[in-house]
Design a protein around this motif. Structure first.
Motif, PDB file in Angstrom:
ATOM      1  N   LEU A  45       1.547  55.437  12.827  1.00 58.83           N
ATOM      2  CA  LEU A  45       1.937  54.298  12.890  1.00 58.83           C
ATOM      3  C   LEU A  45       3.286  54.671  14.365  1.00 58.83           C
ATOM      4  O   LEU A  45       3.317  54.986  14.294  1.00 58.83           O
ATOM      5  CB  LEU A  45       2.765  54.060  11.741  1.00 58.83           C
ATOM      6  CG  LEU A  45       2.086  53.198  10.550  1.00 58.83           C
ATOM      7  CD1 LEU A  45       3.331  53.168   9.662  1.00 58.83           C
ATOM      8  CD2 LEU A  45       1.156  52.343  10.513  1.00 58.83           C
ATOM      9  N   LYS A  53       8.963  51.346  11.160  1.00 61.27           N
ATOM     10  CA  LYS A  53       7.649  52.548  10.842  1.00 61.27           C
ATOM     11  C   LYS A  53       8.229  53.679   9.553  1.00 61.27           C
ATOM     12  O   LYS A  53       7.682  54.047   9.169  1.00 61.27           O
ATOM     13  CB  LYS A  53       7.320  53.766  12.288  1.00 61.27           C
ATOM     14  CG  LYS A  53       7.247  52.900  13.665  1.00 61.27           C
ATOM     15  CD  LYS A  53       6.801  53.737  14.778  1.00 61.27           C
ATOM     16  CE  LYS A  53       8.677  54.480  14.527  1.00 61.27           C
ATOM     17  NZ  LYS A  53       9.791  54.107  15.282  1.00 61.27           N
ATOM     18  N   SER A  54       9.256  53.996   9.666  1.00 62.52           N
ATOM     19  CA  SER A  54       9.620  54.753   8.209  1.00 62.52           C
ATOM     20  C   SER A  54       9.741  54.202   7.499  1.00 62.52           C
ATOM     21  O   SER A  54       8.975  54.206   5.599  1.00 62.52           O
ATOM     22  CB  SER A  54      11.254  54.944   8.669  1.00 62.52           C
ATOM     23  OG  SER A  54      10.979  56.029   9.621  1.00 62.52           O
ATOM     24  N   ASP A 185       7.054  61.875   9.376  1.00 62.73           N
ATOM     25  CA  ASP A 185       7.779  60.722  10.417  1.00 62.73           C
ATOM     26  C   ASP A 185       7.993  60.996  10.805  1.00 62.73           C
ATOM     27  O   ASP A 185       9.058  62.238  11.056  1.00 62.73           O
ATOM     28  CB  ASP A 185       8.351  59.941   9.037  1.00 62.73           C
ATOM     29  CG  ASP A 185       9.745  59.149   9.336  1.00 62.73           C
ATOM     30  OD1 ASP A 185       9.380  58.636  10.740  1.00 62.73           O
ATOM     31  OD2 ASP A 185      10.127  58.138   8.852  1.00 62.73           O
ATOM     32  N   ILE A 217       3.885  58.621  11.517  1.00 65.19           N
ATOM     33  CA  ILE A 217       4.205  58.340  12.421  1.00 65.19           C
ATOM     34  C   ILE A 217       5.225  58.713  13.975  1.00 65.19           C
ATOM     35  O   ILE A 217       5.491  59.564  13.373  1.00 65.19           O
ATOM     36  CB  ILE A 217       5.161  57.510  11.274  1.00 65.19           C
ATOM     37  CG1 ILE A 217       5.447  56.390  10.553  1.00 65.19           C
ATOM     38  CG2 ILE A 217       6.995  57.106  12.066  1.00 65.19           C
ATOM     39  CD1 ILE A 217       6.193  56.452   9.119  1.00 65.19           C
ATOM     40  N   HIS A 219       7.079  57.910  17.767  1.00 63.11           N
ATOM     41  CA  HIS A 219       7.077  56.496  18.965  1.00 63.11           C
ATOM     42  C   HIS A 219       6.167  57.055  20.312  1.00 63.11           C
ATOM     43  O   HIS A 219       6.888  56.374  21.077  1.00 63.11           O
ATOM     44  CB  HIS A 219       8.937  56.435  19.073  1.00 63.11           C
ATOM     45  CG  HIS A 219       8.808  57.457  19.469  1.00 63.11           C
ATOM     46  ND1 HIS A 219       9.493  58.368  19.038  1.00 63.11           N
ATOM     47  CD2 HIS A 219       9.631  58.436  21.249  1.00 63.11           C
ATOM     48  CE1 HIS A 219      10.006  59.626  19.420  1.00 63.11           C
ATOM     49  NE2 HIS A 219      10.004  59.402  21.130  1.00 63.11           N
TER      50      HIS A 219
END
Ligand code: ADP
Ligand code: MG
Length: 383
Positions: A45, A53-54, A185, A217, A219
């Motif tokens: 993600l 996302k979280s 995450d 997850i 970025h």
């Protein structure tokens, strides 16, 4: 379909917003999100901070953070609609079928308990293994995740390992009960680049070994490209693009994904320094109750309008240097000069202006800030 472990259909999630001076109101933070995850596969993600996302990751445990409600759609885990689960069913789901590796391990651990106790807690609670089996499994996971002294690191408290090490301990905690799905995450965001690659490889290996499925997850597209089979790109709580990793990385169709793929590291700008602002003179420092120096004769000079990068692997002493400079850890020898004055070693002895002028931005913003204060109030109190 029989291999489908997690299925999310048309998910909608709302939250309560508190605009200053206005009554609270509901806002939609995730909408029209659908995806599937097969056993043993990894779905990345990806999206910028605040993309949801979280929030989506936590929905796989039928969980919403404070003020967050899952108001539409379906979430199936192993074919069960977990949004319809009763509290008993949820307890069996969380920490057993689905586990979570939080972005901030520092906030997730109990500072008063030793690591081993916490790593095996859920496994014992669910009656999945005997205590000695769980401890053995934890130690083998510590080893696999590249932690130093895997046999004894569990005897330490959370503050006695580095941020990067703690994140790996948390990964061990999530894998200990042999779950079907792990939600990672941003587990490597706090790690230095070399460790990040190692830990990613270890996570990927653990996934293959155990047949666990993962929602990964991040970025960082470079990170997700290394672990994910499929990628879901998110923006503003909605889906931008969803496909297999090769397609997303090599031939994205959406502009947003293309922009993500082409992100380059920030340009380095050289600044010429003027007057010296900070000087770190022959600093040697160690933590109370330990017998080795974390910093040995460190000397650093920083001039006006300059930025100094302190680089080193996890546990090498970067944060310790910052603690000495800000007065949180008085050195065993050496001095810190600021604007031409030697600062008192202890932060309690520094003046109000010193405290205001030498500030620290922490690795883990969520633990550093008082959760009982609004963001605005924390800002005012610091002036
Ligand atoms: N407890 C909450 N109450 C209200 N809004 C929230 C809450 N948690 C997250 N949000 C909002 O939901 C959106 C998605 O947040 P999040 O899932 O944390 O994003 P990400 O993990 O992609 O950074 C953001 O706009 C955020 O401000
Ligand atoms: Mg997040």
């Amino acid at each position: 379909m029989s291999d489908c472990l997690l299925q999310v259909k048309d998910l909608k999630i709302e939250a309560t917003a508190y605009p200053p001076g206005e009554p609270p109101r509901d806002i939609t933070i995730v909408e029209h999100v659908s995806f599937e995850l097969e056993k043993g596969k990894v779905l990345g993600l990806i999206g910028e901070s605040g993309a949801g996302k979280s929030t989506i990751g936590l929905s796989s445990m039928a969980y919403g953070r404070g003020g967050v409600r899952i108001t539409g759609g379906k979430v199936f885990v192993n074919g069960r609609d977990v949004l319809q689960e009763r509290p008993n069913g949820l307890r069996a789901l969380r920490g057993r079928e689905v586990t979570y590796v939080a972005q901030s391990a520092a906030a997730a651990f109990n500072p008063a308990k030793k690591l081993m106790e916490q790593v095996i807690e859920a496994t014992l609670h669910h009656g999945l293994m005997s205590k000695s089996e769980a401890q053995e499994r934890a130690i083998s996971l510590f080893r696999r995740l590249g932690l130093p002294k895997p046999e004894t690191i569990g005897n330490r408290y959370p503050h006695q390992v580095s941020g990067g090490q703690l994140q790996r301990v948390m990964t061990a905690m999530a894998l200990c009960p042999k779950p079907d799905l792990v939600v990672f995450d941003e587990p490597t965001t706090a790690l230095d680049v070399t460790t990040q690659i190692e830990v990613l490889a270890a996570i990927k290996e653990a996934i293959v070994d155990t047949g666990v499925a993962a929602l990964y997850i991040t970025h960082d597209l470079a990170v997700v490209a290394q672990v994910a089979d499929h990628i879901l790109v998110l923006q503003g709580g909605g889906m931008v693009e969803y496909g297999n990793t090769d397609h997303i990385i090599n031939s994205p169709t959406e502009e947003y994904t293309k922009a993500l793929v082409s992100v380059r590291s920030i340009n380095h700008k050289e600044k010429t320094g003027g007057v010296s602002v900070l000087s770190v003179n022959s600093i040697t420092a160690r933590y109370r109750g330990t017998t080795f120096d974390v910093l040995k004769d460190v000397n650093v000079e920083l001039a006006e309008a300059q930025t100094l990068a302190v680089v080193g692997e996890s546990g090498s002493g970067k944060s310790t240097l910052a603690r000495v400079i800000t007065g949180l850890l008085p050195p065993t020898s050496g001095t810190i000069s600021f604007n031409g004055r030697i600062l008192p070693a202890e932060f309690e002895k520094r003046g109000r202006d010193d405290l205001r002028e030498v500030q620290m931005i922490y690795q883990m913003a969520d633990v550093a800030m008082n959760p009982r204060q609004t963001v605005a109030r924390s800002w005012v109190m610091n002036r």
